[in-house]
Design an enzyme around this catalytic site. Structure first.
Site, PDB file in Angstrom:
ATOM      1  N   HIS A  73       3.728  -1.095   3.770  1.00  0.00           N
ATOM      2  CA  HIS A  73       3.153   0.215   3.471  1.00  0.00           C
ATOM      3  C   HIS A  73       4.302   1.167   3.181  1.00  0.00           C
ATOM      4  O   HIS A  73       5.232   1.288   3.995  1.00  0.00           O
ATOM      5  CB  HIS A  73       2.342   0.715   4.677  1.00  0.00           C
ATOM      6  N   SER A 101       0.873  -1.174   0.000  1.00  0.00           N
ATOM      7  CA  SER A 101       0.000   0.000   0.000  1.00  0.00           C
ATOM      8  C   SER A 101       0.907   1.219   0.000  1.00  0.00           C
ATOM      9  O   SER A 101       2.086   1.117   0.369  1.00  0.00           O
ATOM     10  CB  SER A 101      -0.939  -0.011   1.210  1.00  0.00           C
ATOM     11  N   PHE A 113      12.758  15.233  10.240  1.00  0.00           N
ATOM     12  CA  PHE A 113      11.373  15.023  10.643  1.00  0.00           C
ATOM     13  C   PHE A 113      11.089  13.651  11.232  1.00  0.00           C
ATOM     14  O   PHE A 113      10.246  13.520  12.106  1.00  0.00           O
ATOM     15  CB  PHE A 113      10.343  15.491   9.598  1.00  0.00           C
ATOM     16  N   GLU A 135       1.384   5.588   0.676  1.00  0.00           N
ATOM     17  CA  GLU A 135       0.895   6.843   1.252  1.00  0.00           C
ATOM     18  C   GLU A 135       1.324   8.022   0.374  1.00  0.00           C
ATOM     19  O   GLU A 135       2.472   8.082  -0.074  1.00  0.00           O
ATOM     20  CB  GLU A 135       1.463   7.041   2.665  1.00  0.00           C
ATOM     21  N   ASP A 165      -1.043  15.531  15.980  1.00  0.00           N
ATOM     22  CA  ASP A 165      -0.032  16.206  16.804  1.00  0.00           C
ATOM     23  C   ASP A 165      -0.602  17.476  17.427  1.00  0.00           C
ATOM     24  O   ASP A 165      -1.515  18.085  16.881  1.00  0.00           O
ATOM     25  CB  ASP A 165       1.185  16.570  15.936  1.00  0.00           C
TER      26      ASP A 165
HETATM   27  P1  FAD Z   1      -2.532   7.614  19.370  1.00  0.00           P
HETATM   28  O1  FAD Z   1      -2.363   6.288  18.745  1.00  0.00           O
HETATM   29  O2  FAD Z   1      -3.857   7.959  19.882  1.00  0.00           O
HETATM   30  O3  FAD Z   1      -1.509   7.771  20.522  1.00  0.00           O
HETATM   31  C1  FAD Z   1      -0.149   7.501  20.280  1.00  0.00           C
HETATM   32  C2  FAD Z   1       0.538   7.221  21.585  1.00  0.00           C
HETATM   33  O4  FAD Z   1       0.640   8.411  22.346  1.00  0.00           O
HETATM   34  C3  FAD Z   1      -0.230   6.243  22.406  1.00  0.00           C
HETATM   35  O5  FAD Z   1       0.464   5.067  22.443  1.00  0.00           O
HETATM   36  C4  FAD Z   1      -0.426   6.870  23.756  1.00  0.00           C
HETATM   37  O6  FAD Z   1       0.139   6.048  24.739  1.00  0.00           O
HETATM   38  C5  FAD Z   1       0.282   8.169  23.675  1.00  0.00           C
HETATM   39  N1  FAD Z   1      -0.599   9.237  24.054  1.00  0.00           N
HETATM   40  C6  FAD Z   1      -1.630   9.711  23.331  1.00  0.00           C
HETATM   41  N2  FAD Z   1      -2.204  10.736  23.987  1.00  0.00           N
HETATM   42  C7  FAD Z   1      -1.490  10.881  25.125  1.00  0.00           C
HETATM   43  C8  FAD Z   1      -1.576  11.769  26.208  1.00  0.00           C
HETATM   44  N3  FAD Z   1      -2.501  12.739  26.235  1.00  0.00           N
HETATM   45  N4  FAD Z   1      -0.682  11.634  27.218  1.00  0.00           N
HETATM   46  C9  FAD Z   1       0.274  10.684  27.185  1.00  0.00           C
HETATM   47  N5  FAD Z   1       0.392   9.817  26.162  1.00  0.00           N
HETATM   48  C10 FAD Z   1      -0.476   9.909  25.179  1.00  0.00           C
HETATM   49  N6  FAD Z   1      -0.404  13.140  11.592  1.00  0.00           N
HETATM   50  C11 FAD Z   1      -1.149  14.032  10.904  1.00  0.00           C
HETATM   51  O7  FAD Z   1      -1.326  15.187  11.343  1.00  0.00           O
HETATM   52  N7  FAD Z   1      -1.740  13.690   9.704  1.00  0.00           N
HETATM   53  C12 FAD Z   1      -1.617  12.457   9.168  1.00  0.00           C
HETATM   54  O8  FAD Z   1      -2.157  12.192   8.090  1.00  0.00           O
HETATM   55  C13 FAD Z   1      -0.848  11.483   9.877  1.00  0.00           C
HETATM   56  N8  FAD Z   1      -0.726  10.206   9.408  1.00  0.00           N
HETATM   57  C14 FAD Z   1      -0.030   9.288  10.150  1.00  0.00           C
HETATM   58  C15 FAD Z   1       0.030   7.954   9.686  1.00  0.00           C
HETATM   59  C16 FAD Z   1       0.732   6.988  10.410  1.00  0.00           C
HETATM   60  C17 FAD Z   1       0.777   5.576   9.895  1.00  0.00           C
HETATM   61  C18 FAD Z   1       1.400   7.355  11.627  1.00  0.00           C
HETATM   62  C19 FAD Z   1       2.188   6.326  12.383  1.00  0.00           C
HETATM   63  C20 FAD Z   1       1.327   8.656  12.093  1.00  0.00           C
HETATM   64  C21 FAD Z   1       0.609   9.629  11.382  1.00  0.00           C
HETATM   65  N9  FAD Z   1       0.511  10.948  11.817  1.00  0.00           N
HETATM   66  C22 FAD Z   1      -0.239  11.867  11.117  1.00  0.00           C
HETATM   67  C23 FAD Z   1       1.214  11.381  13.047  1.00  0.00           C
HETATM   68  C24 FAD Z   1       0.325  11.284  14.281  1.00  0.00           C
HETATM   69  O9  FAD Z   1      -0.740  12.204  14.173  1.00  0.00           O
HETATM   70  C25 FAD Z   1       1.164  11.615  15.501  1.00  0.00           C
HETATM   71  O10 FAD Z   1       2.135  10.639  15.734  1.00  0.00           O
HETATM   72  C26 FAD Z   1       0.397  11.928  16.767  1.00  0.00           C
HETATM   73  O11 FAD Z   1       1.282  12.480  17.737  1.00  0.00           O
HETATM   74  C27 FAD Z   1      -0.277  10.745  17.416  1.00  0.00           C
HETATM   75  O12 FAD Z   1      -1.427  10.383  16.749  1.00  0.00           O
HETATM   76  P2  FAD Z   1      -1.896   8.836  16.861  1.00  0.00           P
HETATM   77  O13 FAD Z   1      -3.228   8.655  16.271  1.00  0.00           O
HETATM   78  O14 FAD Z   1      -0.809   7.989  16.391  1.00  0.00           O
HETATM   79  O15 FAD Z   1      -2.036   8.761  18.449  1.00  0.00           O
END
Ligand code: FAD
Length: 303
Positions: A276, A21, A226, A23, A115
């Site tokens: 991916h 896949s 990055f 991105e 983020d």
């Molecule tokens: P989550 O999976 O919800 O959390 C990640 C980890 O952070 C968890 O394991 C948790 O333990 C910890 N955590 C979460 N919240 C807290 C908290 N409040 N306090 C302490 N620990 C906490 N970003 C973008 O803006 N746009 C995108 O399109 C994008 N695509 C991505 C695709 C992939 C495959 C990946 C791996 C990352 C992507 N990101 C993207 C980056 C992502 O948004 C960031 O890494 C963000 O910081 C975490 O989002 P998440 O959904 O991975 O978090």
């Protein structure tokens, strides 16, 4: 194939070859748009299981992500997966984005927390009326649209905000319990990190596919900056391979292809069946790496 019928296929390889896949990120200018479509046209015949389009930090690319996804649906046979984050928006606004995607035939969303708007490394504050966690977003999508396939993130080196691996895996578990059917990893360069992480995930009883996220480093200096901010370790051996090549794009490209090809071939040798690729909207290296995995263009074509 009609857009509404377009479901993501299973990630299980039926041909014995790995599934792949890709991105992409939404283009900002007309030139970037042309470049993206050249890339999609080149990669589409490799028949990826799905192609995902990122969502800019803080929702900054909401319309551009939508437009790119809509064009992929309209002009190709590819299965698009739209990234979506919880950042900086009330639930109603996010629900509206999901509803619009569903209406045009999108059946795959990559659901993320996102983020902090104040920058990576600063404390994350959820929007007061927004989804508080990625698991809440996953649950909302799956409850309202059970026919949408939801992919989530995974972190072989744990997310930088996670207290420890246990806390990190609690989050992954919550996302799976909410209905996520696969995860894509943050980029990593040391395969052992991925395998150790996979052991931890499986020991928890989490059995969804964890697709390794592979990034060919076209521009090492820039990418190093990055990926490091996102919590990925850049090993000394990798740094050494690009040493002295800052002004030599041609050689850098060959080295980047060799490094990423070595990484995926080793993963494949150890039984990894789904890959991916973070394409950075460039086709050449990813096409070559897929070729080395044995993947050849099929009849499926981008328009
Ligand atoms: P989550 O999976 O919800 O959390 C990640 C980890 O952070 C968890 O394991 C948790 O333990 C910890 N955590 C979460 N919240 C807290 C908290 N409040 N306090 C302490 N620990 C906490 N970003 C973008 O803006 N746009 C995108 O399109 C994008 N695509 C991505 C695709 C992939 C495959 C990946 C791996 C990352 C992507 N990101 C993207 C980056 C992502 O948004 C960031 O890494 C963000 O910081 C975490 O989002 P998440 O959904 O991975 O978090």
């Amino acid at each position: 194939m009609s857009a509404s019928a377009r479901q993501p296929e299973s990630v299980a390889a039926s041909s014995g070859l790995p599934t792949i896949s890709f991105e992409f990120f939404p283009p900002k200018t007309e030139e970037m748009e042309r470049n993206l479509w050249d890339t999609i046209t080149r990669l589409a015949p490799l028949a990826p299981s799905f192609v995902s389009v990122t969502y800019g930090a803080g929702g900054s690319t909401r319309e551009r992500t939508h437009a790119t996804i809509a064009r992929i649906l309209k002009e190709t046979d590819l299965v698009p997966a739209a990234h979506l984050t919880c950042v900086n928006a009330p639930r109603a606004a996010i629900d509206d984005v999901v509803a619009r995607y569903h209406e045009v035939g999108v059946r795959h969303i990559v659901a993320l927390r996102g983020d902090p708007t104040t920058g990576i490394g600063t404390p994350y504050a959820a929007h007061p009326d927004g989804y508080q966690t990625s698991a809440e977003l996953v649950a909302s999508i799956k409850t309202r649209y059970p026919d949408i396939d939801v992919t989530v993130s995974a972190y072989p080196e744990k997310h930088p905000e996670s207290r420890d691996f246990d806390a990190d895996l609690d989050t992954l578990q919550a996302k799976v319990d909410a209905g996520a059917s696969r995860a894509i990893t943050q980029v990593f360069f040391d395969n052992d990190l991925y395998f150790r992480y996979l052991d931890r995930v499986r020991a928890r009883g989490i059995d969804i596919p964890i697709l390794p996220g592979i990034m060919p480093m076209h521009n090492f200096r820039q990418a190093k900056g990055f990926v490091t901010r996102a919590g990925t370790t850049v090993p000394a051996w990798l740094e050494e391979k690009f040493d002295g090549l800052d002004d030599d794009a041609e050689t850098r490209k060959l080295v980047a292809a060799a490094v990423a090809a070595g990484q995926v071939q080793k993963l494949a040798k150890h039984g990894v069946e789904n890959f991916h690729f973070y394409t950075m909207n460039r086709a050449d290296l990813v096409f070559a790496i897929c070729h080395l995995l044995g993947i050849r263009p099929a009849t499926q074509k981008a328009a």
